[in-house]
Design a protein around this motif. Structure first.
Motif, short mmCIF file in Angstrom:
data_model
loop_
_atom_site.label_atom_id
_atom_site.label_comp_id
_atom_site.label_asym_id
_atom_site.label_seq_id
_atom_site.Cartn_x
_atom_site.Cartn_y
_atom_site.Cartn_z
N PHE A 81 120.18 122.67 54.79
CA PHE A 81 119.59 121.34 54.89
C PHE A 81 119.40 120.93 56.35
CE2 PHE A 81 121.06 120.69 50.44
CZ PHE A 81 119.84 120.38 49.91
N ASN A 82 120.28 121.35 57.25
CA ASN A 82 120.10 121.05 58.67
C ASN A 82 118.85 121.72 59.21
OD1 ASN A 82 122.24 119.36 58.95
ND2 ASN A 82 123.63 120.88 59.83
N CYS A 83 118.60 122.97 58.82
CA CYS A 83 117.40 123.66 59.28
C CYS A 83 116.15 122.97 58.77
CB CYS A 83 117.41 125.12 58.81
SG CYS A 83 118.67 126.13 59.63
N VAL A 84 116.16 122.55 57.49
CA VAL A 84 115.01 121.84 56.94
C VAL A 84 114.79 120.54 57.69
CG1 VAL A 84 114.10 120.67 54.90
CG2 VAL A 84 115.22 122.89 54.67
N PHE A 85 115.87 119.83 57.97
CA PHE A 85 115.75 118.55 58.68
C PHE A 85 115.16 118.73 60.06
CE2 PHE A 85 117.40 115.32 61.55
CZ PHE A 85 117.01 114.17 60.90
N LEU A 86 115.61 119.74 60.80
CA LEU A 86 115.07 119.98 62.14
C LEU A 86 113.60 120.35 62.09
CD1 LEU A 86 118.01 121.93 63.82
CD2 LEU A 86 117.23 119.61 64.36
N LEU A 87 113.21 121.13 61.11
CA LEU A 87 111.80 121.50 60.99
C LEU A 87 110.95 120.27 60.72
CD1 LEU A 87 109.61 123.67 60.86
CD2 LEU A 87 110.14 123.95 58.44
N LEU A 88 111.39 119.40 59.78
CA LEU A 88 110.62 118.20 59.46
C LEU A 88 110.62 117.23 60.63
CD1 LEU A 88 111.77 117.59 55.78
CD2 LEU A 88 109.61 118.55 56.57
N ALA A 89 111.72 117.17 61.39
CA ALA A 89 111.76 116.28 62.54
C ALA A 89 110.82 116.74 63.63
CB ALA A 89 113.18 116.22 63.11
N GLY A 90 110.49 118.04 63.66
CA GLY A 90 109.59 118.54 64.69
C GLY A 90 108.14 118.41 64.34
N VAL A 91 107.80 118.24 63.07
CA VAL A 91 106.39 118.19 62.68
C VAL A 91 106.18 117.00 61.76
CG1 VAL A 91 104.48 119.47 61.65
CG2 VAL A 91 106.37 120.70 62.72
N VAL A 92 105.31 116.09 62.13
CA VAL A 92 104.94 114.97 61.28
C VAL A 92 103.44 115.00 61.09
CG1 VAL A 92 104.89 112.47 61.04
CG2 VAL A 92 106.90 113.56 61.99
N SER A 93 102.99 115.09 59.86
CA SER A 93 101.56 115.14 59.53
C SER A 93 100.86 116.27 60.27
CB SER A 93 100.89 113.80 59.88
OG SER A 93 101.48 112.77 59.14
N GLY A 94 101.51 117.41 60.42
CA GLY A 94 100.90 118.54 61.09
C GLY A 94 101.33 119.84 60.44
N THR A 95 100.76 120.94 60.90
CA THR A 95 101.14 122.25 60.39
C THR A 95 101.64 123.10 61.53
OG1 THR A 95 98.87 123.06 60.66
CG2 THR A 95 99.45 122.14 58.52
N LEU A 96 102.50 124.04 61.22
CA LEU A 96 103.17 124.85 62.23
C LEU A 96 102.59 126.26 62.23
CD1 LEU A 96 105.57 125.36 64.19
CD2 LEU A 96 106.94 125.94 62.21
N ALA A 97 102.29 126.74 63.45
CA ALA A 97 101.88 128.14 63.61
C ALA A 97 102.93 128.82 64.49
CB ALA A 97 100.51 128.23 64.26
N GLY A 98 103.84 129.56 63.90
CA GLY A 98 104.89 130.19 64.67
C GLY A 98 106.06 129.25 64.89
N GLU A 99 107.12 129.71 65.53
CA GLU A 99 108.31 128.91 65.79
C GLU A 99 108.87 129.34 67.13
OE1 GLU A 99 110.56 126.17 65.81
OE2 GLU A 99 109.88 126.33 63.75
N GLY A 100 109.42 128.37 67.90
CA GLY A 100 109.97 128.66 69.21
C GLY A 100 108.88 128.77 70.25
N ALA A 101 109.17 129.52 71.32
CA ALA A 101 108.22 129.64 72.42
C ALA A 101 106.87 130.13 71.92
CB ALA A 101 108.77 130.60 73.48
N GLY A 102 105.83 129.41 72.30
CA GLY A 102 104.49 129.77 71.87
C GLY A 102 104.06 129.11 70.58
N ALA A 103 104.96 128.40 69.89
CA ALA A 103 104.60 127.74 68.64
C ALA A 103 103.56 126.65 68.90
CB ALA A 103 105.84 127.13 67.99
N VAL A 104 102.62 126.51 67.98
CA VAL A 104 101.57 125.50 68.09
C VAL A 104 101.60 124.64 66.83
CG1 VAL A 104 99.11 125.06 68.34
CG2 VAL A 104 100.14 127.05 69.47
#
Length: 706
Positions: A8-31
């Protein structure tokens, strides 16, 4: 840690990093990819990560976080990160980014008036720089979680759009044009301000009388007290929820309420009174604590889980903007800028600006960030090199000034040769030609201190003096051009009107280049009044062939000092403070103005401070209107200089320029100098090589003799 909790902590951090957007990759270089919608977007980034944003016109902008930083500018804490009753701390946050591939640095402050800032507009994107995690090096989170979970937090939207598609109301009755820092609890409880000097503040505390009405800033679908005295809690805390058609969910909270009016769960309309404020567990001053969380209906429930906390000032900002429009205030606006290319002309437009209360705009000036200047309504300007340029438009409707700034990126153009000749006009030490600090957030609601690209004189018929200023022509490129063409016109553009008799403009060639001398003719002073003329300068064959500047002459009908009488004798003196409407100027966006509870008082409230920074280009200037004569100049006695504070002052007097070191805690005297009539003389407090806190509070000019 149990496996389920880690999940649940991992899910929370992912949602906290993206609001109304989509993720391409994770960490350095993520867009993180976003598209413009009716409400703003928010994201948290680590260095090396980017967000890509598609504007409403279909164009896409990309911002990459390169580095972040934070540093303390002022603190009185006896022990770092340990709160104390009179604790105070001001800090600076920085984010270095690549905006569409070009480097730009954003700088903003917390726990001071500058915390209420104007968002940046870069390539048509309105950008809020919300915070950096590095502030955890000198603050705790004992006053609520608010630090970014990644290295930095931003909010952003298409600059042609509002924060949301409906009118925003101010939650508290407020007649000022912004939130004054004196109205903030203890002067420090801004968003992520240092509560009692040590604890990051997870909201915005605004003082108000006990029982004052609170207004809903927007319409909410539902609202309720999630904590209340009636339920056995120690506070009354209210939460309101709005889910927008674009899927964004906003949660707005207000704490320390005396009572709430609407039935629990009922919707409220924007602008409706929903409670009485500031009556429960309010601390040193009755106040309301505001919080703002955003997310999507998928990742956020009404209990405010997940999503991203953002600065409540954003809601207040839109409320102030809407009220200014309703009141018909003067507004400087430029059409959003798009990325440009070196060597290709860019067109700018001020057509969306307006004067106040139906007045027409009488004057406007553009500064293009590379030294270029224009007074046209829709100028064109060509940049010769790649980079990020901050373009400022200042307008004057005859009653008030207004200003706005945007940044645009200019990319390199392999087909453009940088040896094309060009020129800019420079006037060292003249306020109107001082370069501002690019990237530092502008303070919201404060009108500009002066009109850019303007020379100012004060002269009297009783004491005529021949005065002269000099502008340096700086040539750009591999070659210079022939002598310039100069033409003087009134600002109303009536070129048939003859040039004024009191002004003379001459070109002088010297070994180190060309200079433009502007001379006031004392024997031709006009009648008392204020006069402004424009000097158009043209260099045929230059990349930007037209530049311009203005000259303002004030001929007072009263002396600089009142006539002598039995009550007014020698010596006479003038006190100029940093709050004086005339006679004081400070480098914009550098000097901070905190106003903490229990802060030592000076003449001014608040006074300006350099934050302990030894910036070579920053100064605070005291330039009173004086009679010609000799004066003793000293720092005002109440100014609370600390021991071991040491800095330089620069004095322009009748015999030239003098720079000397001062230690005002030991000796308040700056020196004795002769000054010409008017505002020709000044005393600058320099941040360059300064040691300790330079305080720009007040200077005393004591007249010794005619």
């Amino acid at each position: 840690m149990p496996a389920m909790m880690r999940f649940f902590n991992c899910v929370f951090l992912l949602l906290a990093g993206v609001v109304s957007g989509t993720l391409a990759g994770e960490g350095a270089g993520a867009v993180f990819s976003f598209e413009a919608k009716d409400t703003f977007c928010a994201v948290e980034l680590d260095c090396g990560e980017s967000f890509s944003f598609k504007l409403g016109n279909g164009q896409r902008r990309v911002f990459e976080l390169v580095s972040v930083g934070a540093r303390v500018l002022y603190s009185n804490l006896k022990t770092p990160k340990r709160a104390q009753a009179d604790g105070a701390l001001v800090y600076e946050m920085r984010a270095r980014m690549l905006a569409d591939g070009e480097p730009v640095e954003l700088v903003r402050y917390a726990s001071t008036q500058e915390a209420f800032y104007e968002p940046w507009t870069v390539n048509g994107v309105r950008l809020w720089f919300d915070g950096v995690r590095d502030v955890g090096a000198f603050m705790t989170e004992k006053h609520g979680v608010c630090l970014p979970r990644k290295q930095a937090r931003f909010a952003f939207q298409d600059a042609t759009m509002r924060l949301c598609p409906e009118r925003v109301f101010l939650s508290l009755e407020e007649d000022a044009s912004t939130l004054p820092i004196a109205r903030i609890h203890n002067g420090d409880d801004t968003w992520m301000g240092a509560f009692l000097g040590a604890d990051a503040h997870n909201g915005l505390d605004v003082n108000s009388p006990i029982g004052a009405p609170l207004f809903a800033p927007i319409a909410f679908d539902t609202q309720f007290l999630f904590e209340s005295l009636a339920k056995g809690d120690d506070n009354n805390r209210w939460r309101a929820v709005r889910t927008w058609p674009d899927g964004t969910r906003w949660i707005w909270q207000a704490h320390h309420l005396l009572s709430a009016f609407p039935p629990e769960g009922a919707p409220v309309r924007g602008g409706d009174v929903f409670c009485e404020a500031a009556g429960i567990k309010y601390g040193a001053h009755p106040h309301t604590h505001f919080m703002f969380r955003v997310g999507t209906s998928e990742d956020m429930d009404e209990a405010a889980n997940a999503g991203i906390l953002v600065d409540p000032w954003m809601m207040f900002w839109q409320g102030f903007e809407d009220r200014r429009d309703e009141r018909g205030d003067v507004r400087a606006r430029m059409k959003p800028l798009a990325p440009a290319e070196a060597g290709v002309a860019v067109r700018f437009s001020s057509a969306v600006s307006n004067g106040g209360n139906g007045r027409a705009i009488r004057n406007r000036v553009w500064t293009f960030g590379d030294g270029g200047i224009s007074h046209e309504a829709e100028p064109t300007h060509t940049y010769r090199q790649s980079g990020v340029y901050f373009v400022t438009l200042t307008v004057d409707d005859g009653a008030r000034l207004a200003q706005t700034t945007q940044a645009l990126t200019v990319r390199a153009n392999p087909g453009f040769k940088d040896d094309v000749p060009d020129f800019v006009l420079e006037a060292p030490l003249e306020e109107g030609f001082e370069k501002w600090m690019d990237g530092v957030a502008e303070v919201y609601g404060q009108p500009p201190a002066r009109m850019p690209a303007r020379l100012k004189w004060v002269a009297r018929k009783e004491s005529p003096t021949v005065l002269e200023r000099c502008l340096v022509v700086r040539w750009l490129g591999a070659m210079t051009l022939p002598m310039l063409k100069t033409r003087i016109t009134p600002i109303d553009g009536n070129e048939k009107q003859r040039p004024p008799d009191w002004l003379e403009v001459m070109q002088v060639a010297s070994d180190d280049g060309l200079r433009v001398h502007v001379r006031l003719k004392a024997d031709a002073l006009p009648a008392p009044g204020r006069y402004v003329v424009r000097v158009n300068v043209e260099a045929e064959g230059a990349l930007n062939p037209k530049q311009s500047f203005e000259v303002e002459l004030l001929v007072p009908n009263s002396p600089a000092f009142p006539p002598r009488s039995r009550r007014v004798q020698h010596p006479r003196e003038k006190i100029v403070s940093c709050q004086s409407p005339v006679g004081f100027y400070a480098t914009p966006y550098f000097w901070i103005a905190p106003q903490f509870q229990g802060q030592p008082e000076g003449v001014s409230k608040p006074y300006r401070m350099n934050g302990g920074r030894a910036d070579p280009d920053a100064f605070a200037r005291f330039a009173p209107d004086l009679e010609k004569g000799r004066y003793r100049v000293r720092f005002a006695s109440p100014t609370p200089f600390a021991e071991r504070t040491r800095f330089q002052v620069r004095v322009r007097h009748a015999n030239g320029m003098t720079t000397r070191w001062v230690e005002p805690a030991k000796d308040r005297l700056i020196g004795e100098f002769s000054f010409e009539e008017g505002v020709e003389g000044f005393v600058d407090l320099l941040a360059d090589q300064a040691e300790g806190q330079v305080i720009a509070d007040a200077l005393v000019f004591e007249r010794l003799s005619p």
